[in-house]
Scaffold this active site. Structure first.
Site, PDB file in Angstrom:
ATOM      1  N   ALA A 157       0.859  -1.180   0.000  1.00 34.59           N
ATOM      2  CA  ALA A 157       0.000   0.000   0.000  1.00 34.59           C
ATOM      3  C   ALA A 157       0.896   1.229   0.000  1.00 34.59           C
ATOM      4  O   ALA A 157       2.068   1.154   0.358  1.00 34.59           O
ATOM      5  CB  ALA A 157      -0.873  -0.020   1.249  1.00 34.59           C
TER       6      ALA A 157
ATOM      7  N   GLY B 107       0.497  -5.105   0.703  1.00 36.81           N
ATOM      8  CA  GLY B 107      -0.601  -5.089  -0.262  1.00 36.81           C
ATOM      9  C   GLY B 107      -0.197  -5.710  -1.590  1.00 36.81           C
ATOM     10  O   GLY B 107      -1.042  -6.209  -2.333  1.00 36.81           O
TER      11      GLY B 107
ATOM     12  N   GLU C 181      -0.722  -9.251  -1.196  1.00 41.65           N
ATOM     13  CA  GLU C 181      -2.172  -9.467  -1.108  1.00 41.65           C
ATOM     14  C   GLU C 181      -2.814  -9.424  -2.499  1.00 41.65           C
ATOM     15  O   GLU C 181      -3.685 -10.231  -2.813  1.00 41.65           O
ATOM     16  CB  GLU C 181      -2.784  -8.419  -0.164  1.00 41.65           C
ATOM     17  CG  GLU C 181      -2.373  -8.695   1.287  1.00 41.65           C
ATOM     18  CD  GLU C 181      -2.706  -7.557   2.244  1.00 41.65           C
ATOM     19  OE1 GLU C 181      -2.353  -6.406   1.940  1.00 41.65           O
ATOM     20  OE2 GLU C 181      -3.323  -7.825   3.290  1.00 41.65           O
TER      21      GLU C 181
ATOM     22  N   GLU D 232       4.003  -5.591   7.200  1.00 39.54           N
ATOM     23  CA  GLU D 232       3.203  -4.525   7.825  1.00 39.54           C
ATOM     24  C   GLU D 232       3.525  -4.303   9.291  1.00 39.54           C
ATOM     25  O   GLU D 232       3.509  -3.169   9.779  1.00 39.54           O
ATOM     26  CB  GLU D 232       1.707  -4.834   7.679  1.00 39.54           C
ATOM     27  CG  GLU D 232       1.153  -4.639   6.271  1.00 39.54           C
ATOM     28  CD  GLU D 232       1.257  -5.880   5.404  1.00 39.54           C
ATOM     29  OE1 GLU D 232       2.067  -6.783   5.722  1.00 39.54           O
ATOM     30  OE2 GLU D 232       0.530  -5.959   4.398  1.00 39.54           O
TER      31      GLU D 232
HETATM   32  C1  3H9 Z   1       0.596  -2.372   3.304  1.00 39.89           C
HETATM   33  O1  3H9 Z   1       0.865  -2.801   2.221  1.00 39.89           O
HETATM   34  C2  3H9 Z   1      -0.730  -2.539   3.945  1.00 39.89           C
HETATM   35  C3  3H9 Z   1      -1.570  -3.517   3.192  1.00 39.89           C
HETATM   36  O2  3H9 Z   1      -1.735  -4.667   3.961  1.00 39.89           O
HETATM   37  C4  3H9 Z   1      -2.887  -2.997   2.715  1.00 39.89           C
HETATM   38  C5  3H9 Z   1      -3.637  -2.058   3.570  1.00 39.89           C
HETATM   39  C6  3H9 Z   1      -5.063  -1.764   3.121  1.00 39.89           C
HETATM   40  N1  3H9 Z   1       4.618   3.467   0.012  1.00 39.89           N
HETATM   41  O3  3H9 Z   1      13.278   2.084   0.352  1.00 39.89           O
HETATM   42  P1  3H9 Z   1      13.685   2.777  -0.886  1.00 39.89           P
HETATM   43  C7  3H9 Z   1       9.327   5.005  -1.302  1.00 39.89           C
HETATM   44  S1  3H9 Z   1       1.736  -1.491   4.179  1.00 39.89           S
HETATM   45  C8  3H9 Z   1       5.069   4.699  -0.298  1.00 39.89           C
HETATM   46  O4  3H9 Z   1      14.671   3.871  -0.801  1.00 39.89           O
HETATM   47  P2  3H9 Z   1      14.837   0.337  -1.877  1.00 39.89           P
HETATM   48  C9  3H9 Z   1      10.417   5.356  -0.307  1.00 39.89           C
HETATM   49  O5  3H9 Z   1       9.923   6.227   0.683  1.00 39.89           O
HETATM   50  C10 3H9 Z   1       3.141  -1.424   3.130  1.00 39.89           C
HETATM   51  N2  3H9 Z   1       6.349   4.954  -0.612  1.00 39.89           N
HETATM   52  O6  3H9 Z   1      14.126   1.759  -2.028  1.00 39.89           O
HETATM   53  C11 3H9 Z   1      11.425   6.015  -1.216  1.00 39.89           C
HETATM   54  O7  3H9 Z   1      10.991   7.345  -1.457  1.00 39.89           O
HETATM   55  P3  3H9 Z   1      12.046   8.535  -1.633  1.00 39.89           P
HETATM   56  C12 3H9 Z   1       3.874  -2.712   3.110  1.00 39.89           C
HETATM   57  C13 3H9 Z   1       7.193   3.929  -0.606  1.00 39.89           C
HETATM   58  O8  3H9 Z   1      15.042  -0.172  -3.247  1.00 39.89           O
HETATM   59  C14 3H9 Z   1      11.292   5.231  -2.522  1.00 39.89           C
HETATM   60  O9  3H9 Z   1      10.007   4.608  -2.476  1.00 39.89           O
HETATM   61  N3  3H9 Z   1       5.102  -2.557   2.355  1.00 39.89           N
HETATM   62  C15 3H9 Z   1       6.780   2.630  -0.300  1.00 39.89           C
HETATM   63  O10 3H9 Z   1      15.993   0.457  -0.959  1.00 39.89           O
HETATM   64  C16 3H9 Z   1      12.335   4.149  -2.696  1.00 39.89           C
HETATM   65  O11 3H9 Z   1      12.333   3.327  -1.526  1.00 39.89           O
HETATM   66  C17 3H9 Z   1       6.252  -2.198   2.915  1.00 39.89           C
HETATM   67  O12 3H9 Z   1       6.336  -2.011   4.114  1.00 39.89           O
HETATM   68  C18 3H9 Z   1       5.424   2.412   0.001  1.00 39.89           C
HETATM   69  N4  3H9 Z   1       4.950   1.190   0.296  1.00 39.89           N
HETATM   70  O13 3H9 Z   1      13.789  -0.602  -1.133  1.00 39.89           O
HETATM   71  C19 3H9 Z   1       7.419  -2.039   2.003  1.00 39.89           C
HETATM   72  N5  3H9 Z   1       7.855   1.805  -0.365  1.00 39.89           N
HETATM   73  O14 3H9 Z   1      12.889   8.136  -2.806  1.00 39.89           O
HETATM   74  C20 3H9 Z   1       8.122  -0.740   2.261  1.00 39.89           C
HETATM   75  C21 3H9 Z   1       8.895   2.571  -0.712  1.00 39.89           C
HETATM   76  O15 3H9 Z   1      11.198   9.735  -1.827  1.00 39.89           O
HETATM   77  N6  3H9 Z   1       9.209  -0.510   1.345  1.00 39.89           N
HETATM   78  N7  3H9 Z   1       8.510   3.853  -0.866  1.00 39.89           N
HETATM   79  O16 3H9 Z   1      12.834   8.562  -0.351  1.00 39.89           O
HETATM   80  C22 3H9 Z   1      10.392  -1.141   1.423  1.00 39.89           C
HETATM   81  O17 3H9 Z   1      10.600  -2.022   2.217  1.00 39.89           O
HETATM   82  C23 3H9 Z   1      11.467  -0.719   0.476  1.00 39.89           C
HETATM   83  O18 3H9 Z   1      11.129   0.563   0.011  1.00 39.89           O
HETATM   84  C24 3H9 Z   1      11.636  -1.635  -0.756  1.00 39.89           C
HETATM   85  C25 3H9 Z   1      12.601  -0.949  -1.776  1.00 39.89           C
HETATM   86  C26 3H9 Z   1      12.257  -2.953  -0.300  1.00 39.89           C
HETATM   87  C27 3H9 Z   1      10.343  -1.887  -1.440  1.00 39.89           C
END
Ligand code: 3H9
Length: 710
Positions: free
Chosen positions: A63, A106, A109, A129
Site C-alpha cells: 500500500a 498489499g 495481497e 506490515e
Molecule cells: C501495506 O501494504 C498494507 C496492506 O496490507 C494494505 C492495507 C489496506 N509506500 O526504500 P527505498 C518510497 S503497508 C510509499 O529507498 P529500496 C520510499 O519512501 C506497506 N512509498 O528503495 C522512497 O521514497 P524517496 C507494506 C514507498 O530499493 C522510494 O520509495 N510494504 C513505499 O531500498 C524508494 O524506496 C512495505 O512495508 C510504500 N509502500 O527498497 C514495504 N515503499 O525516494 C516498504 C517505498 O522519496 N518498502 N517507498 O525517499 C520497502 O521495504 C522498500 O522501500 C523496498 C525498496 C524494499 C520496497
C-alpha cells in the site's frame, strides 16, 4: 487504460502492467486501474488468460504508506482493497501474477488474489506490515494461511521478514520460478493454464485445519513475539488476525482483520514506526548538497587501529566487498584484533548466517599490517584509535603525508572536534567524521560529522558509502559529542544523579528497559566500558563550569578498577556468563558520594526515572536542532533508533516528546529546572517556542522542508 496501469494484448494473453514508480505502491488509482484492466481483458474475446506484472524495478511494494497519515487525520476515508481483490479473483479468465523485485504487504495481497503466481528467481515476497505497526489489511491474514498454511502465515504476518522465491515456491505461495525474461515466461505459463481456472485462494480451505490443531502454533508465536518484539502490539494483533482465519469463514475473517487493522493504524506505535520508515529515507537528503554532487569511487580502504572499533569497521568494508588494510602499532594488538574479527565471522558461520566460503572471501579482503605500506593507494583512510586529541592530530598529520590527494581522511572520534583534527592536515576539505557505533559490525548507525571545511563531495561520498556499508548515515554538525553522544551525555548524567539521589542502579536500568530501550544506561555503560567516559571526562575537565553539579559515582568506580563488563565489575558485578547482579561495594560508593556531596536520598518513582532521563535527551535534542547540528528532528530520532537501542515503536526521543505533548514535556523540564538549577535544566528555547505555539518537532521539520522547497 490509465497512466498508472496499462493493458495490452500479447496474442491471446492480456498483459496488465502497473507503472507507479519507484516501487509501484498501491496509491489511489492503482487498485482501480488493475480492476479496470482485468475487466477490459475479460471483455476482450481474444484474451484467454491474463498476466499482471510490475513495470520498472518491482512488482508492488505494498500500500502507499503516505496515504495512512491521510486516513488517520481524516483527510481520506478508510482504505479498503477487499472488493477489488475479490473482483480480480472472480475473473472468469485465469489471472497469473508475475512477481519480480518485491511483492510486499498489499503487493503480496494483490498477488494472492490471482489464480496463479510465478516469480523471478530474485523476487521476494512478504507481509512486512508489522514493521509499520499495522497488520496486513487487504485479506493477507486470510489468504496467506490458505495458500501457505497456518504456521508459515503466522511467521510471515507476525514477524514481517520476507522470503525468497525458492522458499515461496516451497510454501505454495508461488507456483513456478521463471528463469529468463519474466513476462515471456509468465505469458507461456498463462497460455498453459488458459481455460483452466484454478480454485480461488479464498475458497482453498484445506490448509487451515481445525482451530485445535493450530493452538500450539499460535501459543508459540505469541511467546516468541512477546520476547523478540518486546512492547510491540502489531505482531500479537497479526497473530489474532491469522487465528481468525482458522475460526471464521473468509468473509467474517476479513471483517475481523479490518477491525484489527484499523485499531493498529490509529495507534501511536504505528505512527512512530511510519515516522521511522520515512525518517530513515529522509536523512539521506541534505538540503545544500545537490543530488548530482560528485561522488568519489571507494575501491580501497585503510584503517588505523585494530581495536574493537577498528576491527568492526574493517568487517563493514570487507562485507561490502571493499579490500581493507588494518594497521596497528604492535603485533600483539594486531593479532588480538584479527582474532576477534575471525571469531565474529566464525560465529556467523556457526549460526548459519553465511557460508564458510563467504567468510573466507571476507577474511581475504582484510590485510593486517604494522606499517603504512599501501596507504598511498587507499581511497579512504579511517582513523580508529584511542579517544585523545593529541594522538589523533599526530595520526592525521601522518595520514596527510601519505594519502593521495583525493583520499578521504575520516576519524571515528565519538566526541572530539573534527575541525581541530582537520587542522593537523593540509587538506581540511577531505577530513570528515565517520562515527561508527559499537559493535560496529552490527549497529546500523553511521554518524557522519561535517567539519567547517569538509567538501560537499566528501559528504556526498560518505552518505553513499554508508548505504554501501549497509548503514544508515546521518549527517551531524561539529560539536562536542555531535548528535548522539552530546545527548547521551545528558541522559547518562541524569541516570547517575538519580542513583546518587536514591534510586538503585538496577531500578534505573529496569525502568528504562521497561520503557523499551534495549538496555538501561548503567548496564550500557558497563558494556561500553566505564573507562571510556572517564577518559573523556578527564580530557574535558577544564571545560566544566565551576559550581555545576557533575556525577561522581562512575569516576569513583573507575578509580576502583571497575571498568564494566571487561573487568567483571562496574555498576554491577558479573559472573562468568556476564550475568549482572547488584554489588554491595557499589551501594557503598553511592552512599559515600551522596554523603560527601550532601545529596539527600529519597525514594524515586519509575515515572521520574523516565522523565529525568528521556526529557534530558529531548531538551538537548532541541538545542542541537536549533543550532543546526542536526538537520531535522527526525535525524535525531534516526540516530537514537539505530545507534542507541531506542524502541522503534516510540519513534525516537523527539517523536516520543511529540506524542507526550511538548507543553507537558516543557512543564516537567521547568519543574526540574526549579529543583536542579538552570545550568542543567534550562528549557531549550526551541522547545519553549514550539510548546507555546502548540506545535511539534515533526511539524517543525515539515515547516522547514516546505520553506526550503518554496
Ligand atoms: C501495506 O501494504 C498494507 C496492506 O496490507 C494494505 C492495507 C489496506 N509506500 O526504500 P527505498 C518510497 S503497508 C510509499 O529507498 P529500496 C520510499 O519512501 C506497506 N512509498 O528503495 C522512497 O521514497 P524517496 C507494506 C514507498 O530499493 C522510494 O520509495 N510494504 C513505499 O531500498 C524508494 O524506496 C512495505 O512495508 C510504500 N509502500 O527498497 C514495504 N515503499 O525516494 C516498504 C517505498 O522519496 N518498502 N517507498 O525517499 C520497502 O521495504 C522498500 O522501500 C523496498 C525498496 C524494499 C520496497
Amino acid at each position: 487504460m490509465s497512466e498508472l496501469v496499462d493493458f495490452t494484448r500479447h496474442g491471446e494473453i492480456g498483459v496488465v502492467t502497473i507503472n507507479n514508480p519507484p516501487v509501484n505502491a498501491l496509491s489511489p488509482g492503482v487498485p482501480e486501474g488493475i480492476v479496470a484492466a482485468i475487466e477490459a481483458a475479460e471483455a476482450d474475446p481474444e484474451v484467454r488468460a491474463i498476466v499482471v506484472i510490475g513495470g520498472g524495478r518491482t512488482f508492488i511494494a505494498g500500500a502507499d504508506i503516505k496515504e495512512f497519515g491521510k486516513i488517520t487525520s481524516g483527510e481520506r476515508p478508510r482504505l479498503s482493497l477487499y472488493a477489488a481483490l475479490n473482483h480480480i479473483e472472480d475473473s472468469k479468465k485465469p489471472v497469473v501474477m508475475a512477481i519480480h523485485g518485491t511483492a510486499f504487504g498489499g503487493g503480496l495481497e494483490v498477488a494472492m488474489s490471482g489464480h496463479y503466481r510465478v516469480a523471478a528467481p530474485t523476487a521476494q515476497v512478504g507481509q512486512p506490515e508489522v514493521k509499520l505497526g499495522i497488520i496486513p489489511g487487504a485479506a493477507g491474514t486470510q489468504r496467506l494461511p490458505r495458500l501457505a498454511g497456518v504456521a508459515k502465515a503466522v511467521e510471515m504476518c507476525a514477524f514481517g521478514e520476507p522470503i525468497d522465491a525458492k522458499s515461496a515456491l516451497a510454501a505454495g505461495i508461488v507456483d513456478k520460478i521463471i528463469e529468463g525474461d519474466l513476462l515471456t515466461g509468465a505469458a507461456e505459463f498463462a497460455r498453459g493454464v488458459a481455460g483452466n481456472l484454478a480454485l480461488k485462494t479464498r475458497e482453498r480451505n484445506e490448509k487451515l485445519q481445525d482451530a485445535s490443531g493450530n493452538t500450539a502454533i499460535f501459543a508459540l508465536a505469541r511467546e516468541q513475539a512477546r520476547k523478540t518484539r518486546r512492547g510491540q502490539k502489531a505482531p500479537l494483533a497479526a497473530i489474532d488476525a491469522v487465528e481468525a482465519a482458522t475460526r471464521l469463514n473468509f468473509s467474517d475473517g476479513c471483517d475481523r482483520e479490518a477491525e484489527i487493522f484499523r485499531v493498529c493504524l490509529f495507534s501511536t506505535q504505528s505512527k512512530a514506526l511510519i515516522h521511522g520508515f520515512f525518517g530513515e529515507r529522509a536523512v539521506s537528503k541534505i538540503p545544500d548538497i545537490p543530488k548530482d554532487t560528485k561522488i568519489y569511487d571507494i575501491r580501497r580502504a585503510a584503517i588505523i587501529g585494530a581495536g574493537t572499533m577498528g576491527g568492526g569497521i574493517a568487517m563493514n568494508y570487507a562485507n561490502a566487498g571493499i579490500p581493507v588494510i588494518v594497521k596497528e602499532a604492535a603485533q600483539d594488538a594486531l593479532d588480538r584484533g584479527l582474532a576477534i574479527i575471525r571469531k565474529n565471522y566464525e560465529n556467523s558461520v556457526k549460526k548459519g548466517r553465511f557460508s564458510q566460503d563467504l567468510m573466507d572471501q571476507r577474511m581475504a579482503l582484510i590485510t593486517p599490517q604494522l606499517t603504512y605500506s599501501g596507504f598511498e593507494q587507499a581511497d579512504i583512510i579511517v582513523e580508529a584509535v584511542f579517544e585523545g586529541m593529541a594522538l589523533k592530530k599526530q595520526i592525521f598529520g601522518e595520514m596527510d603525508k601519505i594519502a593521495k590527494p583525493d583520499c578521504i581522511l575520516a576519524s571515528n572520534t565519538s566526541t572530539l572536534s573534527i575541525d581541530e583534527i582537520a587542522s593537523a592536515t593540509s587538506r581540511p576539505q577531505m577530513v570528515i567524521g565517520h562515527h561508527f557505533f559499537s559493535p560496529a559490525n552490527v549497529m546500523r548507525l553511521l554518524e557522519i560529522v561535517r567539519g567547517a571545511q569538509t567538501s560537499k563531495e566528501v559528504i556526498a561520498t560518505s552518505m553513499a558509502l554508508a548505504k554501501k556499508l549497509n548503514k544508515v548515515g546521518v549527517l551531524a554538525g561539529n560539536c562536542r559529542g555531535f548528535i548522539g553522544n552530546r545527548m547521551i551525555h545528558c541522559y547518562g548524567r541524569e541516570a547517575q544523579f538519580l542513583v546518587e539521589e536514591g534510586a538503585a542502579p538496577e531500578a534505573v536500568d529496569h525502568a528504562i528497559y521497561e520503557f523499551g530501550l534495549a538496555m538501561g544506561p548503567l548496564a550500557m555503560g558497563d558494556l561500553a566500558g566505564l573507562d571510556v567516559g572517564w577518559r573523556i571526562r578527564k580530557e574535558f575537565k577544564h571545560l566544566e563550569k565551576p559550581g555545576v553539579r557533575v556525577p561522581h559515582v562512575a569516576d569513583e568506580l573507575c578509580e576502583l578498577g571497575r571498568y564494566g563488563q571487561k573487568t567483571g565489575k562496574g555498576w554491577y558485578k558479573y559472573d562468568e556468563n556476564r550475568k549482572p547482579s547488584p554489588d554491595p561495594e557499589v551501594t557503598a560508593v553511592i552512599e559515600k558520594v551522596a554523603k560527601q556531596y550532601g545529596i539527600e536520598r529519597r525514594s524515586i518513582s519509575n515515572e521520574e526515572i523516565i522523565e529525568r532521563t528521556i526529557y534530558a535527551l529531548v531538551n538537548e535534542g532541541a538545542r542541537i536542532l536549533e543550532e543546526g547540528i542536526a538537520l531535522r528532528a527526525v535525524d535525531i530520532d534516526i540516530v537514537y533508533l539505530n545507534g542507541y537501542g531506542f524502541p522503534a515503536w516510540r519513534g525516537g526521543p523527539m517523536f516520543y516528546a511529540d506524542t507526550v505533548g511538548l507543553d507537558k514535556v516543557l512543564a516537567k523540564i521547568e519543574e526540574f529546572e526549579k529543583r536542579h538549577g538552570s545550568d542543567l535544566w534550562a528549557p531549550a528555547p526551541l522547545l519553549k517556542k514550539l510548546a507555546a505555539a502548540g506545535k511539534t518537532f515533526e511539524s517543525w521539520d515539515k515547516e522547514k522542508e516546505s520553506a526550503a522547497g518554496a
